[in-house]
Write an enzyme that holds these catalytic residues in place. Structure first.
Site, PDB file in Angstrom:
ATOM      1  N   GLN A 181      -0.394   1.736   7.269  1.00 27.27           N
ATOM      2  CA  GLN A 181      -1.607   1.219   6.643  1.00 27.27           C
ATOM      3  C   GLN A 181      -2.420   0.558   7.746  1.00 27.27           C
ATOM      4  O   GLN A 181      -2.569   1.175   8.800  1.00 27.27           O
ATOM      5  CB  GLN A 181      -1.272   0.229   5.519  1.00 27.27           C
ATOM      6  CG  GLN A 181      -0.841   0.907   4.242  1.00 27.27           C
ATOM      7  CD  GLN A 181      -2.048   1.371   3.397  1.00 27.27           C
ATOM      8  OE1 GLN A 181      -3.181   1.322   3.842  1.00 27.27           O
ATOM      9  NE2 GLN A 181      -1.770   1.855   2.206  1.00 27.27           N
ATOM     10  N   CYS A 212     -11.289 -16.727   5.900  1.00 29.02           N
ATOM     11  CA  CYS A 212     -12.670 -16.928   5.482  1.00 29.02           C
ATOM     12  C   CYS A 212     -13.532 -15.971   6.291  1.00 29.02           C
ATOM     13  O   CYS A 212     -13.071 -15.383   7.257  1.00 29.02           O
ATOM     14  CB  CYS A 212     -13.118 -18.366   5.669  1.00 29.02           C
ATOM     15  SG  CYS A 212     -13.330 -18.851   7.369  1.00 29.02           S
ATOM     16  N   ARG A 243      -0.591  -7.568 -18.081  1.00 27.17           N
ATOM     17  CA  ARG A 243      -1.420  -7.918 -16.919  1.00 27.17           C
ATOM     18  C   ARG A 243      -2.298  -9.115 -17.230  1.00 27.17           C
ATOM     19  O   ARG A 243      -2.524  -9.970 -16.382  1.00 27.17           O
ATOM     20  CB  ARG A 243      -2.313  -6.728 -16.525  1.00 27.17           C
ATOM     21  CG  ARG A 243      -1.554  -5.477 -16.180  1.00 27.17           C
ATOM     22  CD  ARG A 243      -0.917  -5.597 -14.808  1.00 27.17           C
ATOM     23  NE  ARG A 243      -0.294  -4.339 -14.419  1.00 27.17           N
ATOM     24  CZ  ARG A 243      -0.530  -3.700 -13.269  1.00 27.17           C
ATOM     25  NH1 ARG A 243      -1.353  -4.223 -12.378  1.00 27.17           N
ATOM     26  NH2 ARG A 243       0.084  -2.586 -13.002  1.00 27.17           N
ATOM     27  N   GLY A 261      -3.092  -5.503  -9.283  1.00 28.37           N
ATOM     28  CA  GLY A 261      -2.749  -6.126  -8.002  1.00 28.37           C
ATOM     29  C   GLY A 261      -3.942  -6.721  -7.282  1.00 28.37           C
ATOM     30  O   GLY A 261      -3.954  -7.903  -6.946  1.00 28.37           O
ATOM     31  N   MET A 262      -4.949  -5.904  -7.023  1.00 31.45           N
ATOM     32  CA  MET A 262      -6.138  -6.387  -6.332  1.00 31.45           C
ATOM     33  C   MET A 262      -7.207  -6.797  -7.336  1.00 31.45           C
ATOM     34  O   MET A 262      -7.881  -7.810  -7.167  1.00 31.45           O
ATOM     35  CB  MET A 262      -6.716  -5.291  -5.436  1.00 31.45           C
ATOM     36  CG  MET A 262      -5.731  -4.683  -4.469  1.00 31.45           C
ATOM     37  SD  MET A 262      -5.219  -5.809  -3.165  1.00 31.45           S
ATOM     38  CE  MET A 262      -6.587  -5.624  -2.032  1.00 31.45           C
ATOM     39  N   GLY A 299       0.805  -1.216   0.000  1.00 28.51           N
ATOM     40  CA  GLY A 299       0.000   0.000   0.000  1.00 28.51           C
ATOM     41  C   GLY A 299       0.836   1.263   0.000  1.00 28.51           C
ATOM     42  O   GLY A 299       0.655   2.122   0.865  1.00 28.51           O
ATOM     43  N   GLY A 300       1.728   1.392  -0.948  1.00 31.75           N
ATOM     44  CA  GLY A 300       2.510   2.621  -1.035  1.00 31.75           C
ATOM     45  C   GLY A 300       3.634   2.619  -0.031  1.00 31.75           C
ATOM     46  O   GLY A 300       4.724   2.123  -0.310  1.00 31.75           O
ATOM     47  N   ASN A 313      -9.971  -0.737 -23.484  1.00 27.84           N
ATOM     48  CA  ASN A 313     -10.360   0.185 -22.428  1.00 27.84           C
ATOM     49  C   ASN A 313     -11.779  -0.193 -21.962  1.00 27.84           C
ATOM     50  O   ASN A 313     -12.666  -0.437 -22.792  1.00 27.84           O
ATOM     51  CB  ASN A 313     -10.341   1.614 -22.967  1.00 27.84           C
ATOM     52  CG  ASN A 313     -10.437   2.612 -21.840  1.00 27.84           C
ATOM     53  OD1 ASN A 313     -11.468   2.699 -21.171  1.00 27.84           O
ATOM     54  ND2 ASN A 313      -9.357   3.352 -21.613  1.00 27.84           N
TER      55      ASN A 313
HETATM   56  N1  LIG Z   1     -12.408  -3.605  -1.876  1.00 32.19           N
HETATM   57  C1  LIG Z   1     -11.834  -2.443  -1.828  1.00 32.19           C
HETATM   58  O1  LIG Z   1     -12.223  -1.530  -1.127  1.00 32.19           O
HETATM   59  C2  LIG Z   1     -10.687  -2.333  -2.690  1.00 32.19           C
HETATM   60  C3  LIG Z   1      -9.687  -3.250  -2.495  1.00 32.19           C
HETATM   61  C4  LIG Z   1      -8.617  -3.167  -3.314  1.00 32.19           C
HETATM   62  C5  LIG Z   1      -8.549  -2.231  -4.317  1.00 32.19           C
HETATM   63  N2  LIG Z   1      -9.541  -1.316  -4.460  1.00 32.19           N
HETATM   64  C6  LIG Z   1      -9.454  -0.311  -5.510  1.00 32.19           C
HETATM   65  O2  LIG Z   1      -9.514  -0.982  -6.757  1.00 32.19           O
HETATM   66  C7  LIG Z   1      -8.669  -0.326  -7.685  1.00 32.19           C
HETATM   67  C8  LIG Z   1      -7.696  -1.295  -8.309  1.00 32.19           C
HETATM   68  O3  LIG Z   1      -6.714  -1.755  -7.410  1.00 32.19           O
HETATM   69  P1  LIG Z   1      -5.455  -2.572  -7.967  1.00 32.19           P
HETATM   70  O4  LIG Z   1      -4.603  -2.918  -6.783  1.00 32.19           O
HETATM   71  O5  LIG Z   1      -5.924  -3.682  -8.824  1.00 32.19           O
HETATM   72  O6  LIG Z   1      -4.747  -1.466  -8.857  1.00 32.19           O
HETATM   73  P2  LIG Z   1      -3.745  -1.675 -10.088  1.00 32.19           P
HETATM   74  O7  LIG Z   1      -3.340  -0.316 -10.473  1.00 32.19           O
HETATM   75  O8  LIG Z   1      -2.724  -2.696  -9.720  1.00 32.19           O
HETATM   76  O9  LIG Z   1      -4.662  -2.320 -11.249  1.00 32.19           O
HETATM   77  C9  LIG Z   1      -5.577  -1.583 -12.022  1.00 32.19           C
HETATM   78  C10 LIG Z   1      -5.596  -2.177 -13.415  1.00 32.19           C
HETATM   79  O10 LIG Z   1      -6.536  -1.486 -14.197  1.00 32.19           O
HETATM   80  C11 LIG Z   1      -6.004  -1.286 -15.523  1.00 32.19           C
HETATM   81  N3  LIG Z   1      -6.694  -0.124 -16.090  1.00 32.19           N
HETATM   82  C12 LIG Z   1      -6.580   1.169 -15.728  1.00 32.19           C
HETATM   83  N4  LIG Z   1      -7.415   1.935 -16.415  1.00 32.19           N
HETATM   84  C13 LIG Z   1      -8.087   1.138 -17.260  1.00 32.19           C
HETATM   85  C14 LIG Z   1      -9.111   1.346 -18.196  1.00 32.19           C
HETATM   86  N5  LIG Z   1      -9.615   2.583 -18.418  1.00 32.19           N
HETATM   87  N6  LIG Z   1      -9.587   0.277 -18.879  1.00 32.19           N
HETATM   88  C15 LIG Z   1      -9.096  -0.967 -18.660  1.00 32.19           C
HETATM   89  N7  LIG Z   1      -8.127  -1.224 -17.776  1.00 32.19           N
HETATM   90  C16 LIG Z   1      -7.633  -0.179 -17.064  1.00 32.19           C
HETATM   91  C17 LIG Z   1      -4.536  -1.091 -15.289  1.00 32.19           C
HETATM   92  O11 LIG Z   1      -3.789  -1.417 -16.458  1.00 32.19           O
HETATM   93  C18 LIG Z   1      -4.269  -2.077 -14.132  1.00 32.19           C
HETATM   94  O12 LIG Z   1      -3.872  -3.343 -14.574  1.00 32.19           O
HETATM   95  C19 LIG Z   1      -8.003   0.799  -6.909  1.00 32.19           C
HETATM   96  O13 LIG Z   1      -8.713   1.991  -7.144  1.00 32.19           O
HETATM   97  C20 LIG Z   1      -8.142   0.386  -5.478  1.00 32.19           C
HETATM   98  O14 LIG Z   1      -8.146   1.485  -4.575  1.00 32.19           O
HETATM   99  C21 LIG Z   1     -10.606  -1.356  -3.659  1.00 32.19           C
END
Ligand SMILES: NC(=O)c1ccc[n+]([C@@H]2O[C@H](COP(=O)([O-])OP(=O)(O)OC[C@H]3O[C@@H](n4cnc5c(N)ncnc54)[C@H](O)[C@@H]3O)[C@@H](O)[C@H]2O)c1
Ligand SMILES: NC(=O)c1ccc[n+]([C@@H]2O[C@H](COP(=O)([O-])OP(=O)(O)OC[C@H]3O[C@@H](n4cnc5c(N)ncnc54)[C@H](O)[C@@H]3O)[C@@H](O)[C@H]2O)c1
Lengths: 557, 557
Positions: free
Chosen positions: A123, A404, A194, A169-170, A45-46, A235
């Site tokens: 975090q 779980c 990815r 990532g998530m 997380g950064g 996209n």
């Molecule tokens: N449950 C939660 O509350 C929760 C948990 C985790 C992540 N998130 C949110 O989910 C988002 C994603 O997290 P992450 O860790 O996967 O981030 P990440 O940056 O690792 O992955 C995002 C992916 O989206 C792709 N992408 C970006 N713009 C795009 C578009 N317009 N069209 C298609 N693909 C596109 C990127 O290439 C990347 O692979 C973040 O905003 C994060 O804050 C929410």
């Protein structure tokens, strides 16, 4: 420095397993397989860190090695600052990370103090020594979709098509979480690498050459009631608009691209990834505009699909907030966030993450607990499915772990979470599990958080920002005898935006552990029930009735 | 409703004295002799309340009456919200008041939630059921001046002249606190009625007809080494300017007029009280200007007297801040605040308020504890003097109570605060005291506060706003087994400006009480020592050495 991660096996360095568990979990957080940048103490997380500095890290380990069974160590923003006599039913470690008095509770003041080495951003699971890497990721998404299935279809996602964006990532957990729930997933991702990575790890089944191919394959799978996932290199806004044009209305539409960051996260339409990366470097302002324009089209397409019958929800990436704020879009919030829609009904019943790690380091110990949990809750279909599929798809990293979701619901006065914890404790006592197991959680839990942008978004009574609850949760966890109790500012959403409490209970097979487990796994999910009962949620009031949870003001009525 | 205050005597309504103590202290807070507006549940400090509503109050009482010895009641902003099984070494009541997530932690959001009945402002001792009315007032001022005597004169204030302003609610304690420390006090007060009131209660000895008369009388008393106090009906700024003109340099200059509020608190020079009150009503803007102009002259006079050799300090009324901010005065902060100057050296040694109330309601019980504390610490001259003079000057209100400042310093491993608590507990066990005694504190304590405008102003290492400390303090108090633990936003300085932790320990003569007292009165002042050691204060590092307090990072060095 070279890091090995957590010590494993049954020999311990500390005076007892409670202290040893803290030591192993801290080191596990910094396992090179688990942490993002262990050399900088950054876990995830950064800049979420496990200790303030290497000096502080060394001092924590020394303290834990010497800590008695009736002593408590204090850790202030990743630095050990005190050690006092307490008693065996009290916690062994108390942690407070990055908390600032309200008026000063922002990144600016935080960074000043951080630069001087006076504070640390932890975090939530980094600074509480509870991160478990990608083992923790799929589960939350799985539970959200399982609840969606229960709510929308009175079952699972069999025969349903879920459309989404993002394989990072998530977000990369999405296709697997959909197929685990027996559904069909179409996911848009602009970055071919990815897509490759997710194919390799089996989180994703196929990659389509065109949207047409994806739609055909998905439709066929849904009709055959087969779990299936397919990625399209495109996209997400473009893909959704095409669906609207063709009147292809999926069952569910959501998104997990990194829309929270219009410059570093989200990709604008009309550019390849390389072109966009160049634009970002050369003209960030134009990138930003293009990115927000795409987000607006993205939101409009979601709303249109919702209008035509799709179930739509935002998945915690602030897509709606961005479009409302920057594009002056009045209807961006016309589709709900995932927490109010699918998580909160579970919170009302004290359901939330039960995350456990085998301190032995032996995967067989986790497999034994997997058996135990499915034996204990045979009627819980989505739990059983989760455990089976997790064994297949979730690979261990660092200390073998599992997550779980379990709730409050009592049987003979013992909650679901407590029943499982007590069962693990028995298995440890019987030697069926080779070393103690530690139980903790992540950000998203029923009664331990105030986070108006995420976990407590849109509370029915408007108490999103009231932070009395996580503070009471921390105090009550402490009173109940959790072995580590921690309080964190800013987990997930940044300094000043959230307060989280975490806890750890070490199941070492003793009667003391059983006593602690029985109490903590009653009080902790119980706070979820009373917090939501207080906010007026029917589900919570119902759970309080069913499971005999005191709700003082109501009980008088 | 008619309020009688706390039940007294030795019969109890609850299952045990710990619960009964909570019930009595809550009711004592609302005693008509103690509270400002008991009918509105307002205890003190504007709107500091003891419970959110009368309905919540009734529910709290019901809960306390039924609460078992192994249960814990949760109170969220003055409303009972849960009750869970814990154990006898854990607290019986946990309280969190008016806490908001940082970004929303301000009066605006607070008032919105308050209007909907969702939150309550508890100040600090109102919401933690620990207010004791004017019995608590003189003591803090006495201790500040005692420390000033030790630091500046290696003794007390004998033969020293202290010049100040204000004879209102809190400020009226000044002349008494000076004479209790054997000094001479000249105080300026614009309002003749305030002077009268302080003469009547013997807080003030005389009223002079002119400044000349006051200077002569004060000089004579100082030369004769006699305690003496005299008020002059005048604006404090005018008085100090005259002193400068005549080159009359007192030993000490301070002020406690309500400078924090230039409209409702401070009086401008050139107007009588009635004229000023009219001006405030007719032309508040002009009042404000005149008031701030007077403050600037006030600060200039203080600085000039300091320049000429007087010891100058600000007494928590924000006089310096007002002048710096509104008058663009660069040197306003050239004289120190009272906390960094006189309170912090005590905090470094874990010294702070030890406030106790006799649950019997019997003044004889407090007199017995008065004897006990002077017997226990015969070498502590300022403590002995304080107790003697408090008996004479401080009249009981509601449950008879006393405050004195005690520290960490150990004897045979037991801290000063613990030694006294254990002694009281013995006296209860022996029947020398007729009912249990409860010990608590006020805002200003060594290791339980983050309040950058007051208690943690100008910390040496710049950590004024770091709130990890009060949170750790609350958790540790809980681990140590305090009977009530509470966490409060905004005590004394308003929402978003401070975080305070309070605690209560009930001394009922049992071994359990002794165990809790030994622990809490070690961990709680101990946090004061480690918090200041961490900030680099020599006094704290010295106390840690002397009293064997673990300071993990230093101990490794
Ligand atoms: N449950 C939660 O509350 C929760 C948990 C985790 C992540 N998130 C949110 O989910 C988002 C994603 O997290 P992450 O860790 O996967 O981030 P990440 O940056 O690792 O992955 C995002 C992916 O989206 C792709 N992408 C970006 N713009 C795009 C578009 N317009 N069209 C298609 N693909 C596109 C990127 O290439 C990347 O692979 C973040 O905003 C994060 O804050 C929410
Ligand atoms: N130790 C602390 O941190 C601490 C504790 C209590 C109060 N305070 C501060 O001290 C101040 C006084 O508190 P209080 O409860 O006594 O307030 P108060 O308003 O009851 O009393 C202030 C008195 O000052 C008089 N006064 C005002 N302006 C004057 C002037 N220019 N010259 C002479 N007299 C003047 C008023 O007539 C009044 O009697 C406040 O600013 C309060 O915040 C600090």
């Amino acid at each position: 420095r070279v890091y090995q991660g957590a010590p494993t096996g049954t020999d311990i360095e500390c005076e007892g397993w409670r202290q040893e568990a803290a030591l192993r979990m801290l080191n596990n957080n910094l396992d090179p397989d688990v942490a993002e940048k262990p050399e900088a103490l950054v876990v995830y997380g950064g800049t979420g860190r496990a200790a303030r500095s290497w000096e502080a890290y060394d001092a924590i380990l020394d303290e834990l090695r010497e800590l008695g069974d009736e002593e408590t160590l204090l850790v202030q923003s990743g630095k050990p600052v005190g050690r006092f006599p307490t008693h065996e039913r009290a916690p062994r470690v108390l942690i407070a990370n990055s908390n600032l008095v309200g008026k000063w509770d922002n990144w600016e003041r935080f960074h000043e103090l951080e630069a001087e080495g006076k504070i640390m951003y932890g975090q939530m699971t980094a600074g509480s020594w509870a991160y478990i890497g990608t083992q923790g990721i799929v589960q939350g998404t799985y539970e959200t979709l399982a609840e969606l299935g229960r709510q929308e279809y009175e079952g699972d996602l069999e025969g349903r098509i879920v459309v989404t964006g993002g394989l990072g990532g998530m977000s990369g957990a999405q296709p697997l979480a959909v197929t685990m729930n027996r559904g069909v997933c179409i996911v848009a991702e602009v970055d071919a690498r990815r897509i490759e990575r997710r194919l390799e790890t089996d989180y994703l089944m196929e990659r389509a050459e065109s949207l047409d191919e994806a739609l055909d394959a998905a439709t066929a799978a849904a009709e055959a009631a087969e779990p299936y996932s397919v990625a399209v290199e495109t996209n997400v806004a473009d893909m959704l608009e095409t669906m609207v044009e063709r009147d292809f209305v999926p069952d569910v539409v959501t998104d997990q691209t990194s829309a929270h960051d219009e410059l570093e996260g989200y990709y604008p339409s009309g550019y390849t990834v390389d072109e966009a990366d160049e634009l970002r470097a050369s003209d960030p302002e134009r990138y930003r505009e293009a990115s927000l324009e795409t987000m607006e089209r993205h939101v409009d397409a979601v709303l249109e699909l919702q209008e035509r019958g799709a179930v739509a929800f935002e998945y915690g990436n602030n897509l709606r907030g961005q479009v409302e704020e920057h594009c002056d879009h009045e209807n961006a919030f016309d589709f709900p966030g995932f927490v109010p829609a699918y998580i909160r009904p579970m919170f009302c019943r004290g359901r939330g993450p039960f995350r456990w790690a085998a301190l032995s380091g032996d995967p067989a110990d986790i497999h034994r607990t997997d058996e135990a949990v499915t034996e204990l809750f045979p009627e819980n279909d989505s739990l059983t499915r989760w455990i089976e599929l997790a064994q297949e798809h979730v690979s261990f990293q660092g200390l073998p772990s599992r997550v779980c979701w379990l709730g409050y619901e009592t049987e003979n006065g013992v909650t679901e979470r407590a029943r499982f914890a007590l069962r693990i404790n028995e298995l440890v006592a019987e030697g069926e599990i080779t070393a103690p197991v530690v139980v903790t959680r992540d950000h998203l839990d029923a009664g331990s958080v105030a986070s108006p942008h995420r976990e407590t978004e849109a509370m029915r009574d408007g108490t999103d920002a009231v932070a009395d609850w996580p503070i009471l949760n921390a105090l009550l966890n402490c009173a109940a005898g959790a072995d580590i109790v921690s309080v964190h500012d800013g987990g997930g959403v940044g300094i000043g935006n959230a307060l989280h409490t975490n806890n750890h209970v070490v199941l070492d097979g003793t009667e003391l552990a059983a006593e602690k487990a029985r109490r903590v796994f009653t009080t902790d999910p119980g706070m979820g029930v009373v917090r939501h009962a207080d906010a007026g949620y029917e589900d919570a009031l119902d759970e309080a009735d069913r499971s005999d949870v005191a709700v003082p003001m109501r009980d008088r009525g």
